[in-house]
Design a protein around this motif. Structure first.
Motif, short mmCIF file in Angstrom:
data_model
loop_
_atom_site.label_atom_id
_atom_site.label_comp_id
_atom_site.label_asym_id
_atom_site.label_seq_id
_atom_site.Cartn_x
_atom_site.Cartn_y
_atom_site.Cartn_z
N VAL A 117 0.83 -1.20 0.00
CA VAL A 117 0.00 0.00 0.00
C VAL A 117 0.87 1.26 0.00
CG1 VAL A 117 -0.33 0.36 2.50
CG2 VAL A 117 -2.18 0.90 0.91
N SER A 118 2.06 1.18 0.60
CA SER A 118 2.99 2.31 0.55
C SER A 118 3.39 2.62 -0.88
CB SER A 118 4.22 2.00 1.40
OG SER A 118 5.18 3.04 1.29
N ASP A 119 3.75 1.58 -1.63
CA ASP A 119 4.15 1.78 -3.02
C ASP A 119 2.98 2.22 -3.89
OD1 ASP A 119 6.71 1.08 -2.36
OD2 ASP A 119 6.56 -0.97 -3.10
N PHE A 120 1.80 1.64 -3.61
CA PHE A 120 0.61 1.99 -4.39
C PHE A 120 0.25 3.46 -4.21
CE2 PHE A 120 -4.08 2.38 -4.49
CZ PHE A 120 -4.30 2.06 -5.82
N VAL A 121 0.28 3.93 -2.96
CA VAL A 121 -0.06 5.32 -2.68
C VAL A 121 0.99 6.26 -3.28
CG1 VAL A 121 -0.24 7.03 -0.82
CG2 VAL A 121 -1.45 4.83 -0.64
N ALA A 122 2.26 5.86 -3.21
CA ALA A 122 3.31 6.70 -3.79
C ALA A 122 3.13 6.85 -5.30
CB ALA A 122 4.68 6.10 -3.48
N ALA A 123 2.72 5.78 -5.95
CA ALA A 123 2.54 5.81 -7.40
C ALA A 123 1.22 6.45 -7.80
CB ALA A 123 2.61 4.40 -7.97
N ARG A 124 0.20 6.31 -6.95
CA ARG A 124 -1.13 6.82 -7.29
C ARG A 124 -1.72 7.55 -6.09
NH1 ARG A 124 -4.90 2.76 -10.47
NH2 ARG A 124 -5.84 4.80 -10.90
N TYR A 371 0.28 -8.16 -3.66
CA TYR A 371 -0.75 -7.30 -3.06
C TYR A 371 -0.85 -5.96 -3.79
CZ TYR A 371 -1.54 -10.37 1.00
OH TYR A 371 -1.90 -11.42 1.81
N ARG A 372 0.26 -5.45 -4.25
CA ARG A 372 0.20 -4.20 -5.01
C ARG A 372 -0.59 -4.41 -6.30
NH1 ARG A 372 4.94 0.05 -7.05
NH2 ARG A 372 3.54 1.25 -8.39
#
Length: 380
Positions: A117-124, A371-372
């Motif tokens: 979720v950290s990577d997902f939020v950073a990207a979007r 999960y991402r």
């Protein structure tokens, strides 16, 4: 969070921080705080929810629809006092695997989703819909003051999700090979059959409850409950205990007791099986007491948009289509199924609850990537 590659958050240090917390159910020892500290900087509104002795967390980013909820737990089973190569709460990496209680079930899974979720939020950062986490400290225990209570709070406060994924370690041999789309129901029954105590040399003056209870149990176990149903394996009834508390070999006891565990598919309910037990006991014509505890009814998430997107994400991340399964024991998905479509997907559960519980570090990182992919599909 620590980076292990370009644009990817490493779940390993998060998992290690969680394992250091001696969160033997229902104790928390700071585990919920580790999750909250990871989520607040990402813009999640965090709600610490304490019910009884249990610490829980509900955290949500965004307010729109679709609302995707990831559910997991930070409590663990006791490690036992023998056989561990290392302290079970000292997370060490040895031979490429992270060792520690909860590495597999399911602090590793929680860490993987936090990284995802950290990577997902950073990207979007302006992703559509909303994503939430339901984290409990009562999954391995009584499961009374955990997920079930948090879901009630969520419903009362306008946070009912549109879909949910439970991060239990469902994979069998390789990551992503199995998605659980339902579970059998589970119930325990405690039977006491009353007779009349007497001398074993004069059985005509007594009423042997052992003989009566044995006949009842034979009738219950001689015929299968069913042959399975669509998506479910056959229901099973197991005698898990039998006792008369008798220390004298020449005395007919006054009562006999038995314990039963029934795992049942959607051909039955807890109520229908309870009535089946009553009918079998009434047919014996004896006085009896029956106490039943139903820990969960059977449920199955039917095919639909959520499952389609989830399966597409798994295939995208792993290159293979997962099998759908409803076997095994119960999980907190049984509570979530009352509110929205739910499935379960996590790492390979080979060492869960075992001595030297462990997860390969690469699997942990691959799970974060998986999960991402799920987030990108369900919140597209």
């Amino acid at each position: 969070m620590t980076e292990h590659g370009p644009g990817t958050t490493d779940p390993l240090p998060i998992a290690q921080a969680l394992i250091r917390c001696r969160s033997i159910t229902p104790a928390d020892d700071g585990a919920i705080g580790v999750v909250e500290d990871a989520l607040r900087p990402l813009g999640f509104a965090c709600h610490r929810l304490r019910f009884g002795e249990v610490e829980n967390l509900f955290a949500r980013r965004g307010t729109g629809s679709p609302h995707f909820c990831w559910a997991g737990h930070t409590d663990v089973v006791p490690p036992g006092d023998k056989g561990w190569t290392h302290d079970p709460f000292d997370p060490v990496v040895r031979d490429g695997a992270l060792h520690g209680r909860g590495a597999c079930d399911m602090k590793g899974g929680v860490a993987a989703f936090l990284a995802a979720v950290s990577d997902f939020v950073a990207a979007r950062p302006d992703h559509p819909g909303s994503v939430s986490l339901l984290i409990t400290g009562d999954e391995e225990g009584a499961a009374v003051d955990g997920t079930a209570r948090v879901l009630e709070w969520m419903a009362a406060n306008g946070h009912t999700p549109d879909m949910a994924l439970v991060g239990e370690p469902t994979s069998r041999a390789r990551l992503g090979d199995t998605v659980k789309t339902g579970r059998r129901g589970s119930m325990n029954a405690f039977v006491t059959l009353h007779g009349k105590q007497g001398h074993s040399a004069y059985p005509q003056r007594a009423d042997n409850p052992v003989h009566r209870l044995v006949r009842v149990l034979h009738g219950l176990t001689a015929t299968p409950l069913d042959e399975g149903s669509e998506g479910f394996e056959p229901s099973t009834l197991q005698v898990t205990g039998f006792d008369v508390g008798n220390t004298a070999s020449n005395v007919i006891p006054a009562e006999a007791r038995a314990m039963l565990n029934i795992r049942f598919n959607d051909r039955h309910t807890g109520a229908s099986l309870t009535e089946m037990l009553h009918a079998a006991l009434r047919a014996e014509g004896a006085r009896y007491d029956l106490r039943v505890s139903v820990s969960g009814e059977s449920f199955r998430t039917p095919p639909g948009p959520f499952l389609d997107r989830l399966l597409r994400a798994v295939e995208r991340a792993t290159g293979e289509r997962p099998a759908l399964d409803t076997g095994g024991g119960t999980s907190d998905a049984r509570f979530i199924a009352r509110f929205c479509p739910v499935a379960e997907l996590g790492g390979v559960g080979v060492t869960m609850h075992q001595v030297d519980e462990r997860v390969p570090v690469q699997e942990l990182r691959d799970l974060a990537a998986l999960y991402r992919a799920v987030l990108e599909e369900v919140l597209a």
